[in-house]
Design a protein around this motif. Structure first.
Motif, PDB file in Angstrom:
ATOM      1  N   ARG A 147       0.823  -1.203   0.000  1.00 26.68           N
ATOM      2  CA  ARG A 147       0.000   0.000   0.000  1.00 26.68           C
ATOM      3  C   ARG A 147       0.865   1.265   0.000  1.00 26.68           C
ATOM      4  N   LEU A 148       1.857   1.306   0.888  1.00 25.20           N
ATOM      5  CA  LEU A 148       2.726   2.484   0.959  1.00 25.20           C
ATOM      6  C   LEU A 148       3.492   2.685  -0.345  1.00 25.20           C
ATOM      7  N   LEU A 149       3.937   1.596  -0.945  1.00 20.68           N
ATOM      8  CA  LEU A 149       4.648   1.706  -2.217  1.00 20.68           C
ATOM      9  C   LEU A 149       3.733   2.234  -3.311  1.00 20.68           C
ATOM     10  N   ALA A 150       2.475   1.799  -3.308  1.00 17.78           N
ATOM     11  CA  ALA A 150       1.523   2.276  -4.309  1.00 17.78           C
ATOM     12  C   ALA A 150       1.307   3.781  -4.175  1.00 17.78           C
ATOM     13  N   LEU A 151       1.176   4.265  -2.925  1.00 13.33           N
ATOM     14  CA  LEU A 151       1.009   5.701  -2.707  1.00 13.33           C
ATOM     15  C   LEU A 151       2.230   6.470  -3.201  1.00 13.33           C
ATOM     16  N   ALA A 152       3.417   5.920  -2.919  1.00 10.70           N
ATOM     17  CA  ALA A 152       4.655   6.602  -3.326  1.00 10.70           C
ATOM     18  C   ALA A 152       4.788   6.654  -4.841  1.00 10.70           C
ATOM     19  N   TRP A 153       4.636   5.500  -5.495  1.00  9.23           N
ATOM     20  CA  TRP A 153       4.753   5.461  -6.959  1.00  9.23           C
ATOM     21  C   TRP A 153       3.718   6.376  -7.612  1.00  9.23           C
ATOM     22  N   GLU A 154       2.491   6.364  -7.095  1.00 10.95           N
ATOM     23  CA  GLU A 154       1.420   7.172  -7.695  1.00 10.95           C
ATOM     24  C   GLU A 154       1.755   8.657  -7.655  1.00 10.95           C
ATOM     25  N   SER A 155       2.444   9.091  -6.611  1.00 11.42           N
ATOM     26  CA  SER A 155       2.771  10.508  -6.466  1.00 11.42           C
ATOM     27  C   SER A 155       3.879  10.958  -7.414  1.00 11.42           C
ATOM     28  N   GLY A 156       4.604  10.005  -7.974  1.00  6.80           N
ATOM     29  CA  GLY A 156       5.751  10.350  -8.808  1.00  6.80           C
ATOM     30  C   GLY A 156       7.062  10.313  -8.052  1.00  6.80           C
ATOM     31  N   ALA A 157       7.016  10.059  -6.751  1.00  6.11           N
ATOM     32  CA  ALA A 157       8.243   9.939  -5.962  1.00  6.11           C
ATOM     33  C   ALA A 157       8.905   8.580  -6.223  1.00  6.11           C
ATOM     34  N   VAL A 158      10.194   8.503  -5.957  1.00  4.91           N
ATOM     35  CA  VAL A 158      10.933   7.247  -6.070  1.00  4.91           C
ATOM     36  C   VAL A 158      10.960   6.582  -4.698  1.00  4.91           C
ATOM     37  N   PRO A 159      10.340   5.401  -4.540  1.00  2.89           N
ATOM     38  CA  PRO A 159      10.331   4.765  -3.217  1.00  2.89           C
ATOM     39  C   PRO A 159      11.623   4.005  -2.932  1.00  2.89           C
ATOM     40  N   VAL A 160      11.999   3.992  -1.670  1.00  4.56           N
ATOM     41  CA  VAL A 160      13.113   3.188  -1.169  1.00  4.56           C
ATOM     42  C   VAL A 160      12.611   2.452   0.065  1.00  4.56           C
ATOM     43  N   VAL A 161      12.746   1.146   0.099  1.00  4.88           N
ATOM     44  CA  VAL A 161      12.319   0.370   1.258  1.00  4.88           C
ATOM     45  C   VAL A 161      13.488   0.282   2.228  1.00  4.88           C
ATOM     46  N   VAL A 162      13.265   0.731   3.461  1.00  9.77           N
ATOM     47  CA  VAL A 162      14.335   0.798   4.465  1.00  9.77           C
ATOM     48  C   VAL A 162      13.995  -0.120   5.633  1.00  9.77           C
ATOM     49  N   ALA A 163      14.811  -1.139   5.824  1.00 11.42           N
ATOM     50  CA  ALA A 163      14.667  -2.007   6.996  1.00 11.42           C
ATOM     51  C   ALA A 163      15.519  -1.430   8.126  1.00 11.42           C
ATOM     52  N   THR A 164      14.871  -1.092   9.237  1.00 14.56           N
ATOM     53  CA  THR A 164      15.589  -0.527  10.379  1.00 14.56           C
ATOM     54  C   THR A 164      15.859  -1.609  11.426  1.00 14.56           C
ATOM     55  N   LYS A 165      16.784  -1.322  12.338  1.00 13.80           N
ATOM     56  CA  LYS A 165      17.083  -2.195  13.479  1.00 13.80           C
ATOM     57  C   LYS A 165      17.556  -3.590  13.045  1.00 13.80           C
ATOM     58  N   VAL A 166      18.311  -3.661  11.940  1.00 11.95           N
ATOM     59  CA  VAL A 166      18.754  -4.975  11.461  1.00 11.95           C
ATOM     60  C   VAL A 166      19.753  -5.616  12.421  1.00 11.95           C
ATOM     61  N   ASP A 167      20.354  -4.836  13.313  1.00 18.25           N
ATOM     62  CA  ASP A 167      21.255  -5.427  14.303  1.00 18.25           C
ATOM     63  C   ASP A 167      20.500  -6.309  15.283  1.00 18.25           C
ATOM     64  N   GLN A 168      19.168  -6.173  15.357  1.00 19.42           N
ATOM     65  CA  GLN A 168      18.353  -7.000  16.247  1.00 19.42           C
ATOM     66  C   GLN A 168      17.627  -8.119  15.504  1.00 19.42           C
ATOM     67  N   ALA A 169      17.799  -8.206  14.186  1.00 22.57           N
ATOM     68  CA  ALA A 169      17.063  -9.188  13.383  1.00 22.57           C
ATOM     69  C   ALA A 169      17.719 -10.556  13.461  1.00 22.57           C
ATOM     70  N   ASP A 170      16.902 -11.615  13.430  1.00 22.23           N
ATOM     71  CA  ASP A 170      17.426 -12.980  13.451  1.00 22.23           C
ATOM     72  C   ASP A 170      18.063 -13.352  12.121  1.00 22.23           C
ATOM     73  N   ASP A 171      17.417 -12.955  11.005  1.00 19.69           N
ATOM     74  CA  ASP A 171      17.924 -13.310   9.675  1.00 19.69           C
ATOM     75  C   ASP A 171      17.717 -12.122   8.739  1.00 19.69           C
ATOM     76  N   PRO A 172      18.569 -11.088   8.849  1.00 23.40           N
ATOM     77  CA  PRO A 172      18.372  -9.875   8.049  1.00 23.40           C
ATOM     78  C   PRO A 172      18.459 -10.104   6.549  1.00 23.40           C
ATOM     79  N   GLU A 173      19.307 -11.050   6.115  1.00 23.30           N
ATOM     80  CA  GLU A 173      19.432 -11.292   4.677  1.00 23.30           C
ATOM     81  C   GLU A 173      18.134 -11.840   4.100  1.00 23.30           C
ATOM     82  N   ARG A 174      17.495 -12.727   4.838  1.00 28.81           N
ATOM     83  CA  ARG A 174      16.211 -13.264   4.376  1.00 28.81           C
ATOM     84  C   ARG A 174      15.159 -12.167   4.330  1.00 28.81           C
ATOM     85  N   LEU A 175      15.167 -11.295   5.342  1.00 29.53           N
ATOM     86  CA  LEU A 175      14.207 -10.201   5.380  1.00 29.53           C
ATOM     87  C   LEU A 175      14.368  -9.287   4.172  1.00 29.53           C
ATOM     88  N   ILE A 176      15.594  -8.927   3.861  1.00 28.27           N
ATOM     89  CA  ILE A 176      15.849  -8.039   2.729  1.00 28.27           C
ATOM     90  C   ILE A 176      15.396  -8.699   1.426  1.00 28.27           C
TER      91      ILE A 176
END
Length: 280
Positions: free
Chosen positions: A57-86
């Motif tokens: 949904r958030l990506l659809a709003l961003a693309w529709e506006s003409g902005a370039v979206p970037v997905v940012v995963a925060t707190k990856v130092d606390q993630a069990d499997d950050p590579e899988r998440l990305i």
């Protein structure tokens, strides 16, 4: 402006773009989250399973506006499997960059700074780490941050208004309050970008009006059967298309009602004028 003089509004320029969601009141009006945005950072905490529907949904709003979206995963130092998440986030965001970040270790912050150009907005729910990330990008603790609840991983609204703050490397940053509801509003093109792989597959269907259900020669269903496309993605695409169409129909109904009200007002005015002339 002269040194020491009070700032004054010189001119109000029209918006060149806007990120708009369906109103939280469920009315037929859209709510502008941010305007004139060049880059939209969709912020996702790595300490929990991502919500595919919310991200789409958030990506659809961003693309529709003409902005370039970037997905940012925060707190990856606390993630069990950050590579899988990305990897999961990348599948949800075709055509958009996906960055793993940690304010604690500094991972990904420099790369993210290079991707966030022009006017940048941070989008995500409360507790996603938007304000903490913003402080890291600004190089100073400019924005208030708060702890999240352990039982559900959610946070309070530490950001209660939108702020426009200059970034050290140029451009400006908009920090927005956490978003609970993300309703689509006139986001046809945005959905096409979010589900680009489905749009591409649909071009190979036997029938131009294929519903991607039981029709013979459906390239989309063939991709699902081959494991190249998840059934969840198709289900989400259909759901968001229906929601977008519903919002559009409500807006059309409101516009028709407003036009009818204007016509009735004009008719009443004309009738009143005719009665007044008749009494002369």
């Amino acid at each position: 402006m002269r040194p020491g003089a009070d700032p004054r509004l010189a001119v109000l320029l029209p918006r060149r773009s806007a990120i708009v969601r369906s109103s939280a009141s469920r009315s037929s009006h859209g709510q502008v989250l941010a305007a004139n945005v060049d880059t939209a950072a969709v912020v996702v905490p790595a300490v929990e399973r991502p919500s595919p529907g919310r991200i789409e949904r958030l990506l659809a709003l961003a693309w529709e506006s003409g902005a370039v979206p970037v997905v940012v995963a925060t707190k990856v130092d606390q993630a069990d499997d950050p590579e899988r998440l990305i990897a999961e986030l990348a599948l949800l965001a075709p055509g958009a960059e996906t960055v793993a970040t940690s304010v604690v270790t500094g991972e990904g912050i420099d790369r993210l700074s290079g991707l966030l150009t022009g006017t940048v907005v941070l989008l995500g729910r409360s507790g996603a780490g938007k304000s903490t990330l913003a402080n890291a990008l600004l190089g100073a603790d400019r924005l208030a941050t708060g702890a999240i609840r352990e039982q559900d991983g959610k946070g309070r609204h530490t950001t209660v208004r939108r702020e426009l703050i200059p970034l050290p490397g140029g451009g400006v940053l908009i920090d927005t309050p956490g978003l609970r509801g993300i309703g689509l509003f006139d986001a046809d093109e945005g959905l096409e970008r979010v589900f680009a792989e489905i749009e591409e597959l649909a071009g190979g269907c036997r029938f131009a009006d294929c519903g991607h259900d039981t029709e013979p020669g459906c390239a989309v269903q063939a991709a699902i059967a081959a494991g190249e496309l998840s059934a969840r993605r198709l289900d989400s695409y259909r759901k968001l298309q229906r929601e977008n169409a519903w919002a559009a129909s409500r807006a059309d109904a409101r516009l028709r009602a407003e036009r009818d009200d204007r016509k009735k007002a004009i008719t009443r005015h004309l009738r009143a004028n005719y009665r007044f002339r008749g009494r002369k």
